[in-house]
Design a protein around this motif. Sequence first.
Motif, mmCIF file in Angstrom:
data_model
loop_
_atom_site.group_PDB
_atom_site.id
_atom_site.type_symbol
_atom_site.label_atom_id
_atom_site.label_comp_id
_atom_site.label_asym_id
_atom_site.label_seq_id
_atom_site.Cartn_x
_atom_site.Cartn_y
_atom_site.Cartn_z
ATOM 1 N N LYS A 194 14.097 13.979 -7.966
ATOM 2 C CA LYS A 194 13.343 12.904 -7.315
ATOM 3 C C LYS A 194 12.591 13.433 -6.099
ATOM 4 O O LYS A 194 11.445 13.060 -5.853
ATOM 5 N N SER A 229 8.506 13.397 -5.658
ATOM 6 C CA SER A 229 7.835 12.738 -4.534
ATOM 7 C C SER A 229 7.050 13.734 -3.687
ATOM 8 O O SER A 229 5.978 13.412 -3.180
ATOM 9 N N LYS A 264 3.797 14.381 -5.583
ATOM 10 C CA LYS A 264 2.866 13.266 -5.443
ATOM 11 C C LYS A 264 2.223 13.254 -4.065
ATOM 12 O O LYS A 264 1.032 12.972 -3.916
ATOM 13 N N THR A 265 3.019 13.565 -3.048
ATOM 14 C CA THR A 265 2.494 13.585 -1.689
ATOM 15 C C THR A 265 1.424 14.657 -1.535
ATOM 16 O O THR A 265 0.362 14.406 -0.969
#
Length: 102
Positions: free
Chosen positions: A28, A32, A35-36
Motif C-alpha cells: 500500500k 501511494s 501515485k504521489t
Amino acid sequence: MIAGLGPFELLIILGLALLVFGPKNLPKLGKSLGKTVKNIREGMDGDDESASEQPAEDVEEEKVASDGDSDAPMVFCSKCGEKNAQADEFCHKCGAKLHVSE
C-alpha cells in the motif's frame, strides 16, 4: 546505482521499511508513493498545457452559463461545485439535489 545507492544500501532501506511498516502495509505504501510521484510529475508538466488545452465541452458550458442573465442569482452544487440557476431543483451537471436557501 540508483540515486547514488548500491544494492546493499537499497536492501538495508527495504529491510528497515519492512520492519517499520510491516509486510501487509508495504505494498500500500509503495502504491501511494508511486501515485504521489506520478501526480507531482503531471502537475509540473501540466501547468503550461492545462491553460492552453481546455476541452471543447467546458468552453461550450461556459458560453451557455454566460449567455443567461448575469444578474440572476446562482447556486453552487455541493457535490460537484457547478453553478446552477437558483430556480433549478437539481444540478444540471451531476444531478444532485440543490439545497436552495430562501
